[in-house]
Design a protein around this motif. Structure first.
Motif, PDB file in Angstrom:
ATOM      1  N   LYS A   1       0.875  -1.174   0.000  1.00 18.38           N
ATOM      2  CA  LYS A   1       0.000   0.000   0.000  1.00 18.38           C
ATOM      3  C   LYS A   1       0.911   1.222   0.000  1.00 18.38           C
ATOM      4  O   LYS A   1       1.689   1.429   0.929  1.00 18.38           O
ATOM      5  CB  LYS A   1      -0.902  -0.011   1.227  1.00 18.38           C
ATOM      6  N   VAL A   2       0.804   2.028  -1.045  1.00 21.52           N
ATOM      7  CA  VAL A   2       1.738   3.127  -1.267  1.00 21.52           C
ATOM      8  C   VAL A   2       1.033   4.463  -1.047  1.00 21.52           C
ATOM      9  O   VAL A   2      -0.081   4.682  -1.532  1.00 21.52           O
ATOM     10  CB  VAL A   2       2.321   3.070  -2.696  1.00 21.52           C
ATOM     11  N   LEU A   3       1.702   5.345  -0.343  1.00 20.43           N
ATOM     12  CA  LEU A   3       1.238   6.713  -0.163  1.00 20.43           C
ATOM     13  C   LEU A   3       2.280   7.667  -0.731  1.00 20.43           C
ATOM     14  O   LEU A   3       3.448   7.624  -0.332  1.00 20.43           O
ATOM     15  CB  LEU A   3       1.015   7.017   1.321  1.00 20.43           C
ATOM     16  N   ILE A   4       1.874   8.514  -1.659  1.00 27.27           N
ATOM     17  CA  ILE A   4       2.732   9.561  -2.209  1.00 27.27           C
ATOM     18  C   ILE A   4       2.250  10.887  -1.650  1.00 27.27           C
ATOM     19  O   ILE A   4       1.089  11.268  -1.857  1.00 27.27           O
ATOM     20  CB  ILE A   4       2.690   9.581  -3.751  1.00 27.27           C
ATOM     21  N   ILE A   5       3.102  11.566  -0.924  1.00 28.65           N
ATOM     22  CA  ILE A   5       2.733  12.855  -0.331  1.00 28.65           C
ATOM     23  C   ILE A   5       3.224  13.965  -1.241  1.00 28.65           C
ATOM     24  O   ILE A   5       4.425  14.185  -1.389  1.00 28.65           O
ATOM     25  CB  ILE A   5       3.317  13.004   1.087  1.00 28.65           C
ATOM     26  N   GLY A   6       2.281  14.630  -1.893  1.00 27.91           N
ATOM     27  CA  GLY A   6       2.602  15.683  -2.855  1.00 27.91           C
ATOM     28  C   GLY A   6       2.259  15.248  -4.263  1.00 27.91           C
ATOM     29  O   GLY A   6       2.892  14.337  -4.800  1.00 27.91           O
ATOM     30  N   GLY A   7       1.265  15.892  -4.855  1.00 29.95           N
ATOM     31  CA  GLY A   7       0.823  15.518  -6.196  1.00 29.95           C
ATOM     32  C   GLY A   7       1.292  16.462  -7.277  1.00 29.95           C
ATOM     33  O   GLY A   7       0.679  16.540  -8.346  1.00 29.95           O
ATOM     34  N   GLY A   8       2.388  17.181  -7.025  1.00 30.34           N
ATOM     35  CA  GLY A   8       2.978  18.033  -8.049  1.00 30.34           C
ATOM     36  C   GLY A   8       3.801  17.233  -9.043  1.00 30.34           C
ATOM     37  O   GLY A   8       3.667  16.000  -9.135  1.00 30.34           O
ATOM     38  N   PHE A   9       4.680  17.906  -9.760  1.00 35.63           N
ATOM     39  CA  PHE A   9       5.430  17.274 -10.843  1.00 35.63           C
ATOM     40  C   PHE A   9       6.199  16.038 -10.380  1.00 35.63           C
ATOM     41  O   PHE A   9       6.120  14.969 -11.001  1.00 35.63           O
ATOM     42  CB  PHE A   9       6.387  18.299 -11.453  1.00 35.63           C
ATOM     43  N   ILE A  10       6.935  16.144  -9.279  1.00 32.91           N
ATOM     44  CA  ILE A  10       7.725  15.011  -8.803  1.00 32.91           C
ATOM     45  C   ILE A  10       6.808  13.869  -8.356  1.00 32.91           C
ATOM     46  O   ILE A  10       7.049  12.692  -8.676  1.00 32.91           O
ATOM     47  CB  ILE A  10       8.659  15.440  -7.655  1.00 32.91           C
ATOM     48  N   GLY A  11       5.757  14.191  -7.628  1.00 28.97           N
ATOM     49  CA  GLY A  11       4.795  13.163  -7.237  1.00 28.97           C
ATOM     50  C   GLY A  11       4.164  12.487  -8.437  1.00 28.97           C
ATOM     51  O   GLY A  11       3.904  11.272  -8.420  1.00 28.97           O
ATOM     52  N   GLN A  12       3.940  13.246  -9.491  1.00 26.87           N
ATOM     53  CA  GLN A  12       3.351  12.687 -10.717  1.00 26.87           C
ATOM     54  C   GLN A  12       4.313  11.724 -11.410  1.00 26.87           C
ATOM     55  O   GLN A  12       3.897  10.712 -11.983  1.00 26.87           O
ATOM     56  CB  GLN A  12       2.949  13.826 -11.645  1.00 26.87           C
ATOM     57  N   LEU A  13       5.613  12.036 -11.373  1.00 25.89           N
ATOM     58  CA  LEU A  13       6.597  11.106 -11.930  1.00 25.89           C
ATOM     59  C   LEU A  13       6.662   9.824 -11.100  1.00 25.89           C
ATOM     60  O   LEU A  13       6.657   8.712 -11.643  1.00 25.89           O
ATOM     61  CB  LEU A  13       7.981  11.764 -11.991  1.00 25.89           C
ATOM     62  N   PHE A  14       6.729   9.972  -9.776  1.00 28.70           N
ATOM     63  CA  PHE A  14       6.739   8.788  -8.912  1.00 28.70           C
ATOM     64  C   PHE A  14       5.480   7.951  -9.135  1.00 28.70           C
ATOM     65  O   PHE A  14       5.544   6.718  -9.182  1.00 28.70           O
ATOM     66  CB  PHE A  14       6.820   9.200  -7.438  1.00 28.70           C
ATOM     67  N   LEU A  15       4.353   8.604  -9.264  1.00 29.22           N
ATOM     68  CA  LEU A  15       3.093   7.888  -9.455  1.00 29.22           C
ATOM     69  C   LEU A  15       3.147   7.002 -10.689  1.00 29.22           C
ATOM     70  O   LEU A  15       2.725   5.837 -10.655  1.00 29.22           O
ATOM     71  CB  LEU A  15       1.954   8.908  -9.564  1.00 29.22           C
ATOM     72  N   GLN A  16       3.694   7.511 -11.777  1.00 28.52           N
ATOM     73  CA  GLN A  16       3.770   6.715 -13.003  1.00 28.52           C
ATOM     74  C   GLN A  16       4.704   5.514 -12.845  1.00 28.52           C
ATOM     75  O   GLN A  16       4.426   4.421 -13.354  1.00 28.52           O
ATOM     76  CB  GLN A  16       4.222   7.599 -14.164  1.00 28.52           C
ATOM     77  N   LEU A  17       5.803   5.707 -12.129  1.00 26.33           N
ATOM     78  CA  LEU A  17       6.727   4.589 -11.910  1.00 26.33           C
ATOM     79  C   LEU A  17       6.117   3.536 -10.978  1.00 26.33           C
ATOM     80  O   LEU A  17       6.234   2.334 -11.225  1.00 26.33           O
ATOM     81  CB  LEU A  17       8.045   5.101 -11.319  1.00 26.33           C
ATOM     82  N   VAL A  18       5.472   3.998  -9.907  1.00 29.34           N
ATOM     83  CA  VAL A  18       4.871   3.060  -8.951  1.00 29.34           C
ATOM     84  C   VAL A  18       3.756   2.262  -9.619  1.00 29.34           C
ATOM     85  O   VAL A  18       3.604   1.062  -9.374  1.00 29.34           O
ATOM     86  CB  VAL A  18       4.341   3.807  -7.712  1.00 29.34           C
ATOM     87  N   LYS A  19       2.989   2.928 -10.474  1.00 32.12           N
ATOM     88  CA  LYS A  19       1.881   2.242 -11.154  1.00 32.12           C
ATOM     89  C   LYS A  19       2.378   1.051 -11.958  1.00 32.12           C
ATOM     90  O   LYS A  19       1.677   0.037 -12.077  1.00 32.12           O
ATOM     91  CB  LYS A  19       1.147   3.226 -12.068  1.00 32.12           C
ATOM     92  N   ARG A  20       3.581   1.128 -12.482  1.00 31.80           N
ATOM     93  CA  ARG A  20       4.150   0.027 -13.264  1.00 31.80           C
ATOM     94  C   ARG A  20       4.492  -1.182 -12.395  1.00 31.80           C
ATOM     95  O   ARG A  20       4.737  -2.272 -12.913  1.00 31.80           O
ATOM     96  CB  ARG A  20       5.412   0.509 -13.991  1.00 31.80           C
ATOM     97  N   GLN A  21       4.495  -1.007 -11.064  1.00 32.98           N
ATOM     98  CA  GLN A  21       4.838  -2.107 -10.165  1.00 32.98           C
ATOM     99  C   GLN A  21       3.629  -2.974  -9.801  1.00 32.98           C
ATOM    100  O   GLN A  21       3.774  -3.998  -9.166  1.00 32.98           O
ATOM    101  CB  GLN A  21       5.437  -1.542  -8.869  1.00 32.98           C
ATOM    102  N   GLU A  22       2.430  -2.542 -10.198  1.00 32.08           N
ATOM    103  CA  GLU A  22       1.214  -3.286  -9.886  1.00 32.08           C
ATOM    104  C   GLU A  22       1.111  -3.581  -8.388  1.00 32.08           C
ATOM    105  O   GLU A  22       0.939  -4.721  -7.961  1.00 32.08           O
ATOM    106  CB  GLU A  22       1.127  -4.571 -10.710  1.00 32.08           C
ATOM    107  N   VAL A  23       1.228  -2.525  -7.598  1.00 31.69           N
ATOM    108  CA  VAL A  23       1.112  -2.643  -6.153  1.00 31.69           C
ATOM    109  C   VAL A  23      -0.359  -2.749  -5.764  1.00 31.69           C
ATOM    110  O   VAL A  23      -1.260  -2.619  -6.595  1.00 31.69           O
ATOM    111  CB  VAL A  23       1.757  -1.428  -5.457  1.00 31.69           C
ATOM    112  N   SER A  24      -0.610  -2.984  -4.475  1.00 27.75           N
ATOM    113  CA  SER A  24      -1.978  -3.168  -4.005  1.00 27.75           C
ATOM    114  C   SER A  24      -2.820  -1.909  -4.198  1.00 27.75           C
ATOM    115  O   SER A  24      -3.952  -1.975  -4.686  1.00 27.75           O
ATOM    116  CB  SER A  24      -1.970  -3.565  -2.524  1.00 27.75           C
TER     117      SER A  24
END
Length: 330
Positions: free
Chosen positions: A165-188
């Motif tokens: 279960k992943v929490l990204i704090i901050g939905g700006g540019f950097i958070g958006q990049l992390f979000l795309q990478l994490v999504k590729r991991q097929e996490v819960s």
């Protein structure tokens, strides 16, 4: 040539600047695009970047362009080549460089930090820091390779599983990049903490399962927490939101004087792993590949474009402009 020159704290002036002198192991590029990083804002307000900054200097460490001059000893590049630049220059002889931790180099220099950078029409860079980009990649995308490379370095410090279960704090540019990478991991699941309402649509489009206001995540127990803001309250929230055995990555750049209140007992009793992440050691090629095949869509994250002439006013009013990601156009 025209350049936006940092003269001092909160002082950037557009002026004629000396065209860079050719060098045997360097190339001169005509800058086609340059990202404006949060670190540029830190430097503008008098804080250090990846290294100490001594004005007058041209900022801009997220840059891409076309090679227009090639040094006499340079191999592998020629005029007309389209390149993205890794700005960080390591000494190669300090203990950190010799122990495979070059990004912690004791003598670190960087284009756009300790040397003139991309907020100018032309820029002198070591050939070793140039990376060819494919024809289908835009110069704007190529300028965003460097921040994605930084994100990749932090991303590789985390262990994911299908149960995470992943929490990204901050939905700006950097958070958006992390979000795309994490999504590729097929996490819960992926939750993003973001107070700005108009960012929600994009965050859901990029793969968030839930987007919540920071005030609404007090009961979260995440396996992975990625902090992308760098403010005391968000960093404290990162530790509090981690569940037992959780991993916390501090990625957001805090001001040097920032201090946070954290309970050592909480770290002990939850057996947390807390890590930091600094710059982008040798991730440039991987970042280029991810953007080239649209595994990470960086171009769609650009919210603002400025000319060099507009830059002084933009830097002065950056927070009020509600910038997610800005680039300089030439």
């Amino acid at each position: 040539m025209k350049a936006a020159v940092l003269q001092g704290i909160k002082q950037i002036e557009v002026q004629e600047w000396q065209y860079p002198a050719p060098s045997s192991q360097k190339v001169i590029i005509k800058v086609k695009s340059c990202g404006i990083c949060g670190t540029d804002q830190h430097i503008y307000h008098g804080h250090p970047g990846s290294a100490e900054v001594h004005p007058p200097i041209v900022l801009g460490h997220e840059l891409a362009g076309e090679v227009v001059e090639v040094g006499s000893e340079v191999k592998g590049f020629r005029t007309g080549d389209r390149v993205s630049i890794d700005p960080n220059i390591y000494c190669g002889v300090c203990d950190y460089c010799r122990s495979n931790r070059a990004h912690l180099c004791s003598n670190l220099q960087a284009v756009g930090v300790t040397r003139d950078g991309g907020m100018a029409e032309y820029c002198l860079v070591p050939a070793a820091n140039c990376y060819l980009i494919p024809e289908g990649m835009t110069f704007e995308e190529a300028a965003l390779v460097e921040p994605l490379g930084c994100v990749l370095h932090g991303f590789k410090k985390i262990k994911f599983s299908p149960l995470s279960k992943v929490l990204i704090i901050g939905g700006g540019f950097i958070g958006q990049l992390f979000l795309q990478l994490v999504k590729r991991q097929e996490v819960s699941s992926i939750m993003v903490s973001e107070p700005v309402e108009n960012k929600k649509e994009l965050l859901y489009k990029l793969g968030a399962d839930e987007v919540v206001h920071p005030n609404g995540i007090s009961a979260v127990e995440a396996d992975v927490v990625i902090e992308c803001v760098g403010r005391p309250e968000s960093m404290e929230l990162a530790v509090k939101s981690a569940g037992k055995g959780g991993q916390v990555l501090f990625f957001g750049v805090a001001a040097p004087e920032t201090a946070i209140s954290v309970s050592p007992f909480e770290i002990f009793s939850k057996e947390l792993t807390i890590k930091g992440s600094f710059i982008n050691p040798y991730t440039q090629e991987e970042a280029i590949a991810l953007i080239a095949k649209k595994a990470v869509d960086a171009g769609m994250l650009i919210s603002h474009r400025f000319t060099i002439e507009e830059l002084p006013e933009a830097m002065a009013n950056f927070p009020n402009l509600k910038v997610s990601k800005a680039v300089i156009t030439y």
